[in-house]
Enzyme design. Sequence first.
Site, PDB file in Angstrom:
ATOM      1  N   ASP A  67       0.791 115.888  98.501  1.00 60.05           N
ATOM      2  CA  ASP A  67       0.452 116.585  99.739  1.00 60.05           C
ATOM      3  C   ASP A  67       1.685 117.022 100.514  1.00 60.05           C
ATOM      4  OD1 ASP A  67       1.228 113.988 100.419  1.00 60.05           O
ATOM      5  OD2 ASP A  67      -0.772 113.369 101.020  1.00 60.05           O
ATOM      6  N   ASP A 136      -6.968 104.337 106.935  1.00 60.26           N
ATOM      7  CA  ASP A 136      -8.371 104.773 106.947  1.00 60.26           C
ATOM      8  C   ASP A 136      -8.926 104.917 105.521  1.00 60.26           C
ATOM      9  OD1 ASP A 136      -7.171 107.105 106.037  1.00 60.26           O
ATOM     10  OD2 ASP A 136      -7.833 108.365 107.697  1.00 60.26           O
ATOM     11  N   HIS A 138      -7.562 106.565 102.964  1.00 57.70           N
ATOM     12  CA  HIS A 138      -7.311 107.811 102.222  1.00 57.70           C
ATOM     13  C   HIS A 138      -6.365 107.613 101.046  1.00 57.70           C
ATOM     14  CE1 HIS A 138      -3.861 108.959 105.254  1.00 57.70           C
ATOM     15  NE2 HIS A 138      -3.353 108.294 104.249  1.00 57.70           N
ATOM     16  N   GLU A 143      -9.050 112.369 103.786  1.00 61.13           N
ATOM     17  CA  GLU A 143      -9.558 111.569 104.885  1.00 61.13           C
ATOM     18  C   GLU A 143     -11.034 111.226 104.656  1.00 61.13           C
ATOM     19  OE1 GLU A 143      -7.211 110.456 106.356  1.00 61.13           O
ATOM     20  OE2 GLU A 143      -6.126 111.776 107.702  1.00 61.13           O
TER      21      GLU A 143
END
Length: 259
Positions: A67, A136, A138, A143
């Site tokens: 990413d 979270d 990911h 997400e």
Amino acid sequence: MQVLIRANYDEMSKEAAGYVSSEMRKKVKFVLGLATGSTPLGLYKELIRMHKEEGLDFSNVTTFNLDEYYGLSPTHEQSYSYFMWENLFKHVNIKKENVHIPDGLAKDVDKFCEEYEHMIEEAGGIDLQVLGIGSDGHIAFNEPISSLGSRTRLKTLTEETIKDNARFFKDESEVPRYAITMGVGTVFEARKTVLLASGAKKAEVVAKAIEGSVTASITASALQLHRDTIVVLDEEAAGKLKRKEYYKYVDKMVKEFNK
Ligand code: PGA
């Protein structure tokens, strides 16, 4: 899935580096998927040491990063491109043309994302993908509620991710709100994946990802369906696993079997 638990961050990093380097040595042309963040820094340090002291060769390695922040140029100090050159690429003999990182300045994002997928395919697919996990849940910037079949695309970051990553910026307001990220489906196609996690802060989400239900709410949980995943943890990150002792037993038994 195999879960390896090591005493601390250094041992976790060495274990991961041993695995990545032995996979790299198995193939003449190797396609390596890479991650950014604090977690893989020790792994990269160890790969650099192996390159310098043991001749680990990157000349036939092609890399694809998971990413990149959208809106940051590769020269921005917080861009993932800058991170990768500083923390790995400039210290090893990788060819510049073999490095692929999503373009944070892509004008036509959809077209770029399609091309990125195409480049992975053209390279023969990813042999081994290195992964971290966000608080979270990911993997890459997938997400919560990212489709488990998702491909490379633009994602809006959660407030939790923005807060987590604010430590690298002067101010939280400077953290980009979007990123271009490989999808869960893209990651899933890697032949092997290795997920790293360190520290007590990750213990809860690690337990959910490994021992909880497979759910788009914790995209790392998709790895439960992957055919060849190794999770390397330090003791703190493994702190909330219910079957921790079993994983240690399996680790010992696998070593014994392979003697
Ligand atoms: P970290 O980030 O390695 O900095 O904890 C992990 C991630 O967000 O994937």
